[in-house]
Write an enzyme that holds these catalytic residues in place. Structure first.
Site, PDB file in Angstrom:
ATOM      1  N   ASP A  75       0.828  -1.215   0.000  1.00  0.00           N
ATOM      2  CA  ASP A  75       0.000   0.000   0.000  1.00  0.00           C
ATOM      3  C   ASP A  75       0.863   1.265   0.000  1.00  0.00           C
ATOM      4  OD1 ASP A  75      -2.579  -1.184   0.105  1.00  0.00           O
ATOM      5  OD2 ASP A  75      -2.160  -1.755   2.178  1.00  0.00           O
ATOM      6  N   ASP A 135      15.914  -8.038  -4.577  1.00  0.00           N
ATOM      7  CA  ASP A 135      16.321  -7.597  -5.922  1.00  0.00           C
ATOM      8  C   ASP A 135      17.675  -6.877  -5.937  1.00  0.00           C
ATOM      9  OD1 ASP A 135      13.800  -8.503  -6.578  1.00  0.00           O
ATOM     10  OD2 ASP A 135      12.893  -6.507  -6.587  1.00  0.00           O
ATOM     11  N   VAL A 298       9.545 -18.713  -3.426  1.00  0.00           N
ATOM     12  CA  VAL A 298      10.489 -19.560  -2.673  1.00  0.00           C
ATOM     13  C   VAL A 298      11.771 -18.761  -2.396  1.00  0.00           C
ATOM     14  CG1 VAL A 298      12.056 -21.530  -3.009  1.00  0.00           C
ATOM     15  CG2 VAL A 298       9.641 -21.770  -3.532  1.00  0.00           C
TER      16      VAL A 298
HETATM   17  O1  F6P Z   1      10.685  -6.756  -5.062  1.00  0.00           O
HETATM   18  C1  F6P Z   1      10.776  -8.043  -4.605  1.00  0.00           C
HETATM   19  C2  F6P Z   1      10.020  -8.975  -5.503  1.00  0.00           C
HETATM   20  O2  F6P Z   1      10.160 -10.253  -4.961  1.00  0.00           O
HETATM   21  C3  F6P Z   1      10.423  -8.949  -6.971  1.00  0.00           C
HETATM   22  O3  F6P Z   1      11.575  -9.692  -7.221  1.00  0.00           O
HETATM   23  C4  F6P Z   1       9.184  -9.497  -7.633  1.00  0.00           C
HETATM   24  O4  F6P Z   1       9.077  -9.008  -8.939  1.00  0.00           O
HETATM   25  C5  F6P Z   1       8.087  -8.955  -6.774  1.00  0.00           C
HETATM   26  O5  F6P Z   1       8.655  -8.659  -5.517  1.00  0.00           O
HETATM   27  C6  F6P Z   1       6.933  -9.905  -6.551  1.00  0.00           C
HETATM   28  O6  F6P Z   1       5.945  -9.220  -5.876  1.00  0.00           O
HETATM   29  P1  F6P Z   1       4.728  -9.871  -5.105  1.00  0.00           P
HETATM   30  O7  F6P Z   1       5.268 -10.545  -3.898  1.00  0.00           O
HETATM   31  O8  F6P Z   1       3.869  -8.734  -4.778  1.00  0.00           O
HETATM   32  O9  F6P Z   1       4.133 -10.888  -6.025  1.00  0.00           O
END
Ligand code: F6P
Length: 374
Positions: A75, A135, A298
């Protein structure tokens, strides 16, 4: 002297968050006698004044736990879904901040959280951020906590995929997270011995990728592992997306702009499905069977590695020291083996991508790993 601090975790969860909360909280309580209040589910909990009393007991036994004891959400303070509306709720957050007589609010998060925290700083709150994300793309810090754990998980997955790819003479495409940067795919691809690594910073040519696999096959290696960053794209697709974006900027006619935006949405949807497109293209071109493994969440789950625990703990204690010194509106960054308070303003709106001359890219090229561009 500061005596009341708030903590929230926002954005995707990341191993090491609890280690950072623990280090910050313990130092603040035992060394500086501060009161520590946690807010649940990121900025939403701040808006709703949903709190957790982070007394010494609550911080005990959490060092090795994955996730975040506070909960998190994506959010945004200025675009908060409330009922069937999306509202700017920064004033409600300022109310909560004042109600708790907070001296500083610490926000643990990635790039999005830096921007959101900066919005609150501009409202008058004293803010400090800590850089977390698997990331590793937060600007201004050498590394983020969570990255090392995700790197280990992705590397182990690539290790394991070798034997099955080898047994079946298959191409296995491993989709690695990383959002729009290639740190995770490049690092795990190198550490796991992938044959092809495709990342957003190096757009690929499908024929070059297929040729490299065919060459391996002709040389007696009838399997290949591809570490594919979720944000990777072909040079061709990248060019089309760029042209459309430029077109939208230059288009003055409203309906023309709408049409271009529709086209752009289609191309972005194609990028989001790049793993399957690549799989089909490679099967067609190489006549080898291909399979996809999406590592997904994971990569974010479970206990942090020792390196992430150390990093999160260092940043957490440095944060408590900075609060005590009266510093605010900074991100506590990891720099050259030390910690440094970087002005939040310098971090916001930027992303740390993999430089073309990064040692990992040069190493991959020296090993003749195909990066898809030559
Ligand atoms: O920013 C961290 C991350 O795990 C990214 O690598 C990925 O694109 C995204 O979050 C996934 O987001 P969510 O958990 O909202 O699906």
């Amino acid at each position: 002297m500061p005596n009341s601090i708030g903590i929230l975790t926002a954005g995707g969860d990341s191993p090491g968050l609890n280690a950072a909360i623990r280090a910050l909280g313990k130092t603040a309580i035992s060394k500086y006698d501060m009161r520590v209040t946690g807010f649940r589910q990121g900025f939403r909990g701040l808006m709703q004044n949903r709190t957790v009393d982070l007394h010494a007991g609550a911080l005990s036994g959490i060092l090795t736990m994955g996730g975040t004891i506070l909960g998190t959400s994506r959010d945004k303070p200025h675009k908060m879904p409330v009922g069937d509306k999306v509202l700017d709720m920064t004033d409600a957050m300022l109310d909560t901040y004042q109600q708790h007589h907070l001296d500083v609010l610490v926000c643990l998060g990635g790039g999005g959280t830096m921007s959101n925290a900066w919005r609150l700083a501009k409202k008058g709150m004293n803010i400090i951020t800590l850089p977390k994300t698997i990331d590793n793309d937060v600007y201004g810090t050498d590394v983020t906590f969570g990255f090392d754990t995700a790197l280990s998980i992705a590397t182990e997955a690539i290790d394991r995929l070798h034997s099955t790819a080898h047994s079946h003479h298959r191409i296995i495409i491993v989709e690695v997270m990383g959002h729009n940067t290639g740190w995770l795919a490049l690092g795990s691809g190198l550490a796991g011995g992938a044959d092809v690594i495709l990342i957003p910073e190096v757009p690929y040519d499908i024929d070059i990728v297929a040729d490299s696999i065919l060459r391996r096959s002709q040389g007696g290696k009838h399997f290949s592992i591809i570490a594919l960053s979720e944000g990777a794209f072909s040079a061709d697709l990248g060019k089309q997306i760029r042209q459309l974006k430029d077109g939208i900027k230059g288009e003055e006619d409203k309906s023309g702009r709408k049409r271009l935006k529709r086209k752009l949405r289609k191309l972005l949807a194609r990028q989001a499905n790049i793993t399957h497109e690549l799989t089909r293209q490679l099967e067609d071109r190489t006549r080898l069977e291909a399979r996809v493994t999406t590592l997904g969440h994971v990569q974010r789950g479970g206990a942090p590695t020792a390196a992430d625990r150390l990093l999160a703990t260092r940043l957490g204690t440095a944060c408590a020291e900075a609060i005590q010194e009266g510093v605010s509106n900074v991100m506590i960054a990891a720099r050259n083996g030390d910690t440094e308070a970087v002005p939040l303003q310098d971090v916001v709106g930027k992303r740390k991508t993999v430089p073309q001359d990064h040692i990992w890219i040069e190493t991959a090229r020296a090993l003749e790993i195909c990066l898809g561009d030559q």
